[in-house]
Structures are given as C-alpha cells and as structure tokens.
Design a protein around this motif. Structure first.
Motif, PDB file in Angstrom:
ATOM      1  N   MET A   1       0.728  -1.071   0.221  1.00 31.39           N
ATOM      2  CA  MET A   1      -0.071   0.237  -0.004  1.00 31.39           C
ATOM      3  C   MET A   1       0.535   1.372  -0.013  1.00 31.39           C
ATOM      4  N   SER A   2       0.246   2.221  -0.555  1.00 29.44           N
ATOM      5  CA  SER A   2       1.663   3.023  -1.202  1.00 29.44           C
ATOM      6  C   SER A   2       0.860   4.395  -0.092  1.00 29.44           C
ATOM      7  N   GLY A   3       1.895   5.968   0.619  1.00 34.13           N
ATOM      8  CA  GLY A   3       1.620   6.759   1.060  1.00 34.13           C
ATOM      9  C   GLY A   3       0.277   7.784   0.280  1.00 34.13           C
ATOM     10  N   VAL A   4       0.636   8.361   1.116  1.00 32.48           N
ATOM     11  CA  VAL A   4      -0.542   9.635   0.160  1.00 32.48           C
ATOM     12  C   VAL A   4       0.573  10.303  -0.407  1.00 32.48           C
ATOM     13  N   THR A   5      -0.664  10.548  -1.873  1.00 29.17           N
ATOM     14  CA  THR A   5      -0.011  10.994  -3.199  1.00 29.17           C
ATOM     15  C   THR A   5      -0.741  12.283  -2.840  1.00 29.17           C
ATOM     16  N   ASN A   6      -0.191  13.647  -3.969  1.00 26.97           N
ATOM     17  CA  ASN A   6      -0.752  14.463  -4.290  1.00 26.97           C
ATOM     18  C   ASN A   6      -0.657  14.985  -5.887  1.00 26.97           C
ATOM     19  N   ARG A   7      -1.603  14.429  -6.616  1.00 31.84           N
ATOM     20  CA  ARG A   7      -1.916  14.892  -8.161  1.00 31.84           C
ATOM     21  C   ARG A   7      -2.322  16.004  -8.814  1.00 31.84           C
ATOM     22  N   THR A   8      -1.485  16.618  -9.541  1.00 29.87           N
ATOM     23  CA  THR A   8      -2.094  17.938  -9.688  1.00 29.87           C
ATOM     24  C   THR A   8      -3.081  17.751 -11.218  1.00 29.87           C
ATOM     25  N   VAL A   9      -4.259  18.925 -11.144  1.00 33.37           N
ATOM     26  CA  VAL A   9      -5.391  18.936 -12.122  1.00 33.37           C
ATOM     27  C   VAL A   9      -4.707  19.074 -13.944  1.00 33.37           C
ATOM     28  N   THR A  10      -4.702  18.757 -14.969  1.00 30.60           N
ATOM     29  CA  THR A  10      -4.285  18.958 -16.325  1.00 30.60           C
ATOM     30  C   THR A  10      -5.230  19.416 -16.251  1.00 30.60           C
ATOM     31  N   ASP A  11      -4.874  21.114 -17.807  1.00 31.74           N
ATOM     32  CA  ASP A  11      -6.175  21.255 -18.277  1.00 31.74           C
ATOM     33  C   ASP A  11      -7.099  20.374 -18.990  1.00 31.74           C
ATOM     34  N   GLY A  12      -6.891  19.305 -19.421  1.00 32.59           N
ATOM     35  CA  GLY A  12      -8.093  18.188 -20.171  1.00 32.59           C
ATOM     36  C   GLY A  12      -8.739  18.278 -18.942  1.00 32.59           C
ATOM     37  N   GLU A  13      -8.814  18.563 -17.318  1.00 30.87           N
ATOM     38  CA  GLU A  13      -9.690  18.325 -16.720  1.00 30.87           C
ATOM     39  C   GLU A  13     -10.027  18.791 -16.090  1.00 30.87           C
ATOM     40  N   ASP A  14     -10.444  20.477 -16.711  1.00 32.63           N
ATOM     41  CA  ASP A  14     -10.438  21.092 -15.638  1.00 32.63           C
ATOM     42  C   ASP A  14     -11.924  21.641 -15.743  1.00 32.63           C
ATOM     43  N   ASP A  15     -12.514  21.905 -14.715  1.00 32.54           N
ATOM     44  CA  ASP A  15     -14.193  21.635 -14.614  1.00 32.54           C
ATOM     45  C   ASP A  15     -15.110  20.629 -14.742  1.00 32.54           C
ATOM     46  N   SER A  16     -14.371  18.993 -14.122  1.00 29.07           N
ATOM     47  CA  SER A  16     -14.316  17.770 -13.874  1.00 29.07           C
ATOM     48  C   SER A  16     -14.950  17.957 -12.275  1.00 29.07           C
ATOM     49  N   ARG A  17     -16.166  17.200 -12.617  1.00 41.20           N
ATOM     50  CA  ARG A  17     -16.849  16.991 -10.853  1.00 41.20           C
ATOM     51  C   ARG A  17     -15.294  16.071 -10.082  1.00 41.20           C
ATOM     52  N   LEU A  18     -15.223  16.470  -8.636  1.00 44.09           N
ATOM     53  CA  LEU A  18     -14.532  15.035  -8.544  1.00 44.09           C
ATOM     54  C   LEU A  18     -15.053  13.988  -8.512  1.00 44.09           C
ATOM     55  N   ASP A  19     -15.736  13.670  -8.360  1.00 38.32           N
ATOM     56  CA  ASP A  19     -16.080  12.131  -7.919  1.00 38.32           C
ATOM     57  C   ASP A  19     -15.508  11.118  -9.616  1.00 38.32           C
ATOM     58  N   ARG A  20     -16.316  11.727 -10.356  1.00 41.87           N
ATOM     59  CA  ARG A  20     -15.520  11.651 -11.786  1.00 41.87           C
ATOM     60  C   ARG A  20     -14.220  11.575 -12.139  1.00 41.87           C
ATOM     61  N   TRP A  21     -13.801  12.377 -11.496  1.00 41.68           N
ATOM     62  CA  TRP A  21     -12.443  12.317 -11.463  1.00 41.68           C
ATOM     63  C   TRP A  21     -11.516  10.987 -11.077  1.00 41.68           C
ATOM     64  N   PHE A  22     -12.331  10.221  -9.807  1.00 48.03           N
ATOM     65  CA  PHE A  22     -11.443   9.276  -8.882  1.00 48.03           C
ATOM     66  C   PHE A  22     -12.444   8.391  -9.751  1.00 48.03           C
ATOM     67  N   LYS A  23     -13.440   8.003 -10.753  1.00 49.42           N
ATOM     68  CA  LYS A  23     -13.682   7.578 -11.213  1.00 49.42           C
ATOM     69  C   LYS A  23     -12.657   6.811 -12.530  1.00 49.42           C
ATOM     70  N   GLN A  24     -12.511   7.818 -13.276  1.00 47.22           N
ATOM     71  CA  GLN A  24     -11.864   8.288 -14.519  1.00 47.22           C
ATOM     72  C   GLN A  24     -10.379   7.614 -13.882  1.00 47.22           C
ATOM     73  N   HIS A  25     -10.148   8.158 -12.462  1.00 45.93           N
ATOM     74  CA  HIS A  25      -8.572   7.320 -12.210  1.00 45.93           C
ATOM     75  C   HIS A  25      -7.857   6.734 -11.137  1.00 45.93           C
ATOM     76  N   TYR A  26      -9.224   6.243 -10.634  1.00 48.17           N
ATOM     77  CA  TYR A  26      -9.124   5.179  -9.434  1.00 48.17           C
ATOM     78  C   TYR A  26     -10.554   4.260  -9.596  1.00 48.17           C
ATOM     79  N   PRO A  27     -10.754   3.330 -11.121  1.00 50.36           N
ATOM     80  CA  PRO A  27     -11.967   2.744 -11.004  1.00 50.36           C
ATOM     81  C   PRO A  27     -12.424   2.196 -10.352  1.00 50.36           C
ATOM     82  N   SER A  28     -11.865   1.605  -9.757  1.00 45.51           N
ATOM     83  CA  SER A  28     -11.966   0.185  -8.221  1.00 45.51           C
ATOM     84  C   SER A  28     -12.412   1.069  -7.222  1.00 45.51           C
ATOM     85  N   LEU A  29     -12.720   2.008  -7.272  1.00 48.42           N
ATOM     86  CA  LEU A  29     -12.488   2.688  -5.596  1.00 48.42           C
ATOM     87  C   LEU A  29     -14.099   2.835  -5.653  1.00 48.42           C
TER      88      LEU A  29
END
Length: 337
Positions: A1-29
């Motif tokens: 298990m990895s520790g805390v990570t900080n990810r930067t929102v990209t230009d293409g992700e601007d105005d995305s909902r947070l829940d959909r952002w997680f669905k895209q990056h962490y689909p099994s969450l």
C-alpha cells in the motif's frame, strides 16, 4: 500500500466533477468509500475539504490517501515515465532553477521559456509540472501550480511552495485580484488604439485539436483590455494586454477576432499571423511580462519577467522600447480603459 499522493489537475480535466475524476483515475474505488474519505477529510483539494460534486480547476492539487487498490488508472494522455523522461525532467528543473525571478518561503516565480508546457499532454513528455520536485530549494513540500500559461507563451509563472500559499494564490487568480500584464506583437494596428474586447468563448473540437471560438449562445464571458504601445508603419504593433477573465487562449482569440492576430499565432490567425521576410521569428509573440497581487498580510507581490529568446530579438528587430511597454501598466490598471 502506497502513502499519500498529490496529483495535479490537468488542463484537460478542468471543470471535471471530483467524483468523476476519481472514477477515471481509480475505477475500482467504490462510491461509498469515496464518500467516506471525503466526509473524513482524507481526500482534499488544495488542502480544503470538498464534496463529491466539487468542480475541479486545472492546476489544483488533489490529495489522495492510501487506497489499497491494486491498480490506479493513469492520467489521460500521460505516458509512463521512462529513464529518458526522468533525465529530461531533471534537466528541465535545472533550466527553471536558473530562471527563478522571485523566491520566499511561500511563493516561487519563474520565467517560463516559450515552448515548455506547464502540464503534460500527448505530445509533451517534458513540462513544468514534471520538474517541480527539482524546485524545492530545500523546502519540504513540492511546489504547486496555481495558474497556467500556454505552452508557447513565455514569462512570469507563479508557484505555491505550500498548501496555505496555494489556497490564497488560487483565490487571487480565480477572483481576478491578480493584475497580469502581457506583452504581444500583433499584425496590423488595433482600432481603437486602446480598448476592451468582450466576446464569449467556448471550446470546440477540430481536426487540428481543440480550439476556442466566439460563441454568443453558450460561450463563457471573456473580457480583455489592450493598449497599443508602439506601431511600425501600420504593419506590426507592440501591444500591452490584460485578461480580465481567465479563459483558455483568451488574448489570442480576442486579438484575432478584432483583425490583429498575435504574430506567429497560426492556430487563430492562420497565414495572416506571419510576416514575410527574414529576421522575424515565426514563433508565437506573447509574453507574460508582469504580475502584481496583494498577499494576505497586505504586502504586494510585484514581479516582472524579462523577455528572452525570439521575443527579445523581435523587440530589437522592430525597435520597440521595453520602457514604453512597462508604462502601459498604468493605462490598463490604474487609469483603466
């Protein structure tokens, strides 16, 4: 298990909902677990608590706690980092360390060179975001992006050195409290010589990639102010500008729409954006010259970025005076248009 990570929102992700952002990056969450992590403050955006429907902005930092998931989806259009990429980011960090204009415990300002993206993309393995670990200067935290410049725009780029600074800097840029002076060279001469462009913009797909277009029905309001600094025989003008709003490519689109495309901006000006003849670069002539904003303690941060490379060469080629460009700041901000 990895520790805390900080990810930067990209230009293409601007105005995305947070829940959909997680669905895209962490689909099994699972959705229920995501909600719990948000309620308990383990997931944060720029250090603050948010809800699942929070709209993300490019440059924001998402705190991701240990999730215990076997895999996480990579960010779209981002390649796995190779050894060559790592060496490239280290070289970029050294380049940017030499381009520091201002540094204190909370803020870092660099003079971003033209041609270097702020964030990654399908054709951009090297970028400012990938080099931020090399810009700590002994500070414990990795610098954070709080605004952006186009890849081909040079000049002053502000970085936050901790979460607290990221919050007030992001608020300053989003609330239009930051005074941003841009220099550009444009084809022709704007009429009137000083004015304001108020045209709504929307992002549209195209064969050559996404473009911003004027859209009076569904576009977001976009306002730009400009003043002509100098003009050379009606063929090219040295212009000072400020974006009152912060839409993508706003200054470039607005100049093209009033018939004076930024020199070298083929994307929005087409073939009319180029001068025929030797001695003038075909690169985009747009430079973030000066940034002025008020800090939480009342002190003023005021930083100017000297033009470099092709922009500086073109200023000399046309005989335009930098002092005259700096004097335009008062016309755009203190007096207004």
């Amino acid at each position: 298990m990895s520790g805390v990570t900080n990810r930067t929102v990209t230009d293409g992700e601007d105005d995305s909902r947070l829940d959909r952002w997680f669905k895209q990056h962490y689909p099994s969450l699972a959705r229920g677990r995501l909600e719990k992590l948000l309620r308990t403050g383990q997931i944060r955006v720029d250090g603050g608590r948010v809800k699942a429907g929070h709209r993300l902005r490019a440059g924001q930092t998402v705190r991701v706690p240990p999730l215990g998931l076997e895999t996480a989806a990579p960010a779209p259009a981002r390649r796995l980092r190779s050894r060559d990429d790592t060496a490239g980011h280290q070289a970029t960090a050294k380049l940017l360390a030499d381009a520091v204009l201002y540094r204190d415990d909370a803020v870092l300002v660099i003079n971003k060179p033209a041609g270097l993206p702020v964030q990654g993309g399908s054709g951009s393995p090297l970028h400012v975001d990938g080099a931020l670990d090399g810009l700590r200067f002994g500070h414990g935290e990795r610098p954070r992006l709080v605004h952006r410049l186009d890849k081909d725009t040079s000049g002053a780029l502000v970085l936050a050195r901790d979460a607290a600074a990221a919050r007030w800097l992001t608020a300053a840029f989003r609330g239009q409290d930051a005074q941003k002076l841009y220099w550009a060279m444009v084809i022709g001469e704007p009429q009137p010589r000083q004015g304001q462009v108020d045209l709504p913009l929307a992002k549209r797909p195209g064969r050559a990639g996404e473009k911003m277009t004027v859209d009076h029905e569904s576009g977001n309001r976009a306002i730009s102010r400009y003043t002509v600094v100098e003009n050379l025989a009606g063929k090219v003008s040295f212009v000072a500008m400020t974006p009152v709003t912060g839409r993508t490519h706003q200054l470039r689109v607005h100049m093209a729409e009033i018939g004076v495309p930024v020199l070298g901006d083929g994307k929005y000006g087409g073939k009319e954006a180029f001068l025929v003849g030797d001695g003038v670069s075909r690169k985009l002539h747009l430079h973030a010259r000066r940034l002025r904003l008020c800090r939480p303690d009342g002190e003023v941060l005021d930083v100017s970025a000297p033009p470099l490379g092709h922009f500086a060469q073109s200023l000399a080629f046309f005989g335009f005076e930098q002092a005259a460009g700096d004097a335009a700041f008062a016309r755009l901000f203190e007096v207004g248009v």
